[in-house]
Write an enzyme that holds these catalytic residues in place. Structure first.
Site, PDB file in Angstrom:
ATOM      1  N   ASP A  39       9.625   3.719  13.220  1.00 38.92           N
ATOM      2  CA  ASP A  39      10.281   2.628  13.941  1.00 38.92           C
ATOM      3  C   ASP A  39      11.696   2.322  13.454  1.00 38.92           C
ATOM      4  OD1 ASP A  39       9.126   1.648  11.586  1.00 38.92           O
ATOM      5  OD2 ASP A  39       7.994   0.033  12.557  1.00 38.92           O
ATOM      6  N   ASP A  69       1.542   4.892   1.691  1.00 38.22           N
ATOM      7  CA  ASP A  69       1.197   5.781   2.805  1.00 38.22           C
ATOM      8  C   ASP A  69       1.603   7.202   2.452  1.00 38.22           C
ATOM      9  OD1 ASP A  69       0.239   3.809   4.779  1.00 38.22           O
ATOM     10  OD2 ASP A  69       2.275   3.040   4.626  1.00 38.22           O
ATOM     11  N   ASP A  93       0.867  -1.184   0.000  1.00 37.87           N
ATOM     12  CA  ASP A  93       0.000   0.000   0.000  1.00 37.87           C
ATOM     13  C   ASP A  93       0.901   1.230   0.000  1.00 37.87           C
ATOM     14  OD1 ASP A  93       1.036   0.050   2.582  1.00 37.87           O
ATOM     15  OD2 ASP A  93      -0.765  -0.791   3.454  1.00 37.87           O
TER      16      ASP A  93
HETATM   17  P1  ATP Z   1       4.055  -2.884   5.068  1.00 40.12           P
HETATM   18  O1  ATP Z   1       2.966  -1.945   4.607  1.00 40.12           O
HETATM   19  O2  ATP Z   1       4.874  -3.499   4.020  1.00 40.12           O
HETATM   20  O3  ATP Z   1       3.579  -3.843   6.076  1.00 40.12           O
HETATM   21  P2  ATP Z   1       5.097  -0.519   6.299  1.00 40.12           P
HETATM   22  O4  ATP Z   1       6.494  -0.146   6.729  1.00 40.12           O
HETATM   23  O5  ATP Z   1       4.466   0.358   5.275  1.00 40.12           O
HETATM   24  O6  ATP Z   1       5.151  -2.017   5.856  1.00 40.12           O
HETATM   25  P3  ATP Z   1       2.830   0.128   7.917  1.00 40.12           P
HETATM   26  O7  ATP Z   1       2.290  -0.621   9.075  1.00 40.12           O
HETATM   27  O8  ATP Z   1       2.030   0.293   6.693  1.00 40.12           O
HETATM   28  O9  ATP Z   1       4.222  -0.562   7.597  1.00 40.12           O
HETATM   29  O10 ATP Z   1       3.252   1.548   8.488  1.00 40.12           O
HETATM   30  C1  ATP Z   1       3.630   2.637   7.672  1.00 40.12           C
HETATM   31  C2  ATP Z   1       4.767   3.396   8.315  1.00 40.12           C
HETATM   32  O11 ATP Z   1       4.367   3.906   9.588  1.00 40.12           O
HETATM   33  C3  ATP Z   1       6.010   2.572   8.633  1.00 40.12           C
HETATM   34  O12 ATP Z   1       6.849   2.455   7.512  1.00 40.12           O
HETATM   35  C4  ATP Z   1       6.650   3.360   9.742  1.00 40.12           C
HETATM   36  O13 ATP Z   1       7.328   4.486   9.250  1.00 40.12           O
HETATM   37  C5  ATP Z   1       5.445   3.845  10.520  1.00 40.12           C
HETATM   38  N1  ATP Z   1       5.077   2.896  11.590  1.00 40.12           N
HETATM   39  C6  ATP Z   1       4.184   1.880  11.509  1.00 40.12           C
HETATM   40  N2  ATP Z   1       4.084   1.211  12.668  1.00 40.12           N
HETATM   41  C7  ATP Z   1       4.917   1.816  13.516  1.00 40.12           C
HETATM   42  C8  ATP Z   1       5.271   1.617  14.891  1.00 40.12           C
HETATM   43  N3  ATP Z   1       4.714   0.624  15.585  1.00 40.12           N
HETATM   44  N4  ATP Z   1       6.174   2.462  15.435  1.00 40.12           N
HETATM   45  C9  ATP Z   1       6.697   3.467  14.727  1.00 40.12           C
HETATM   46  N5  ATP Z   1       6.437   3.699  13.444  1.00 40.12           N
HETATM   47  C10 ATP Z   1       5.557   2.910  12.838  1.00 40.12           C
HETATM   48 MG    MG Z   2       2.485   0.265   4.521  1.00 40.67          MG
END
Ligand code: ATP
Ligand code: MG
Length: 432
Positions: A135, A58, A56
């Site tokens: 994170d 963001d 996705d």
């Molecule tokens: P994917 O979508 O592939 O699972 P992602 O890195 O995009 O991985 P998401 O859960 O969509 O993960 O979160 C988007 C962004 O928000 C992350 O890349 C990170 O920068 C931030 N983020 C998400 N969860 C956390 C957390 N628990 N603590 C700190 N930052 C977070």
């Molecule tokens: Mg994501």
């Protein structure tokens, strides 16, 4: 913290607009035209740089949710109470737009409990502030729609190049703030094919107990992301290696540590199948995953051997105890629990009531229960002849198999249960 970021101009990186979803680009451009900053951030920037297709996109902006609403009007809905986010509708898709957040402790609006966990944290900020809340370094890159540059505050590009998953800031502090980051580390290691460096991995076994503090509904969602993203086997092995698995499945971890554990033999096989199904675009259902994870615990609760015949009432009683306990870790809804119990309950007729093949094959959970029996035959070879029997019946009598009515949606387990529920449905009354 004031850090001057490294800006990588368009000519020096590989992300092209053609890789970005059209609707997402539309939202970015519209925000920018209206005078706001707009960026892609997080996993999508990371994945594009690694040549992977993002799950996705963001978007993050300096516009507050109300200002985003002002720009997109009827196409926008504001969701969430704790963290307000804007959902912008583009065609049939929804694009999530977040507002920069700040490290709230500097403004006195951050609530941290005595374990160091952040309980409330909802202050808007700037990009310079937003980055430190993320994170891992590799999740903290911004792609600027203004000039197509990438902005890197934390050495993320070097970490990506060297295949390192590093926390931003002090690992123990960041894990304590949000224990779910520990399992995210494992998920990214498997998804991206990276190892966890020492600084990221070392604190994990000591802090694993903190997972018990995380909200069970959130952990349920995380379990699905962990095991239904195509790298379930890797995730399982790494969670165990770092002492985290028991934080999600404490009863299963107990079983895994017993000599001749059923789980130790069968779970890796099941997860291998899950990965294969996802690789070939076949459906996977949470109930099946939990049915596999919790099966040995049910037999432990009955203090019986898997090879013995048991009474259905005893099986269901043990199932309720085990699933209720699991639900305290990863909340399981009533329809999911029901689905799991149906897969388990059908094991008895599959093994002992073959003369009722037509009736059994007509049940909605037959196929899942059969797949479950196939797994059981890994641990109990004599079940293989029963598997062969049911395999043959499906070839000879495909018309006996339950056909899903077209109005039943598997996306919605409530509907799934209602479709063949014997209870009369409660009519909903509408007030004029
Ligand atoms: P994917 O979508 O592939 O699972 P992602 O890195 O995009 O991985 P998401 O859960 O969509 O993960 O979160 C988007 C962004 O928000 C992350 O890349 C990170 O920068 C931030 N983020 C998400 N969860 C956390 C957390 N628990 N603590 C700190 N930052 C977070
Ligand atoms: Mg994501």
């Amino acid at each position: 913290m004031s850090v001057i970021p490294r800006i990588i101009p368009r000519a020096e990186h590989t992300i092209s607009r053609s890789q970005i979803d059209k609707g997402v680009l539309d939202v970015l451009y519209t925000l920018s035209r209206n005078g706001y900053e707009a960026y892609l951030v997080g996993g999508c920037v990371r994945d594009l740089l690694l040549g992977l297709e993002p799950k996705d996109f963001d978007i993050v902006t300096n516009a507050t949710p109300d200002q985003v609403k002002g720009v997109f009007r009827s196409r926008c809905r504001i969701i969430g109470r704790r963290f307000r986010l804007a959902h912008v509708h583009v065609g049939d898709k929804v694009v999530e737009v977040a507002t920069f957040r700040a490290q709230a402790e500097e403004r006195g609006d951050r609530v941290i409990d005595d374990q160091g966990m952040v309980r409330r944290d909802n202050v808007y900020g700037t990009r310079d502030e937003d980055v430190w809340r993320r994170d891992f370094t590799i999740n903290a890159l911004y792609y600027n729609i203004e000039d197509f540059s990438i902005i890197d505050y934390v050495g993320a590009l070097d970490d990506l190049k060297n295949g390192k998953i590093r926390l931003i800031g002090e690992p123990i502090v960041r894990y304590r703030e949000d224990p779910v980051r520990m399992i995210r580390a494992v998920r990214f290691a498997c998804k991206l094919g990276l190892d966890l460096p020492n600084e990221t991995a070392e604190p994990l076994p000591d802090l694993a107990h903190l997972l018990a503090e995380a909200a069970p509904a959130r952990l349920y969602e995380e379990v699905l992301k962990l095991f239904h993203s195509g790298q379930a086997l890797c995730v399982f092995e790494k969670l165990r290696q770092h002492g985290l698995f028991g934080g999600l499945f404490d009863q299963t971890e107990y079983c895994l540590q017993q000599p001749d554990s059923w789980s130790a033999l069968v779970i890796p096989v099941a997860l291998g199948h899950t990965d294969e199904r996802i690789a070939t675009d076949k459906g996977v259902h949470p109930a099946f995953l939990f049915a596999v994870m919790m099966w040995e615990s049910v037999w432990q609760a009955m203090e019986r051997d898997e090879q013995e015949a048991v009474h259905i009432d005893d099986l269901l009683k043990a199932a309720n105890i085990v699933l209720t306990e699991q639900s305290e870790r990863t909340s399981l809804t009533r329809p999911i629990m029901q689905h799991i119990k149906e897969i388990w309950a059908l094991q008895l007729p599959l093994l002992y009531k073959q003369e009722k093949a037509e009736k059994i094959m007509g049940m909605p959970r037959f196929r899942a229960a059969f797949d479950f029996l196939v797994l059981r035959s890994v641990a109990v070879p004599r079940f293989q002849s029963v598997v062969d029997f049911w395999q043959e019946q499906q070839i000879v009598h495909p018309e006996w198999l339950w056909q899903k009515p077209s109005y039943v949606s598997y996306q919605n387990d409530e509907a799934d249960v209602d479709a063949y529920s014997t209870k009369p449905k409660r009519r909903r009354r509408y007030r004029r």
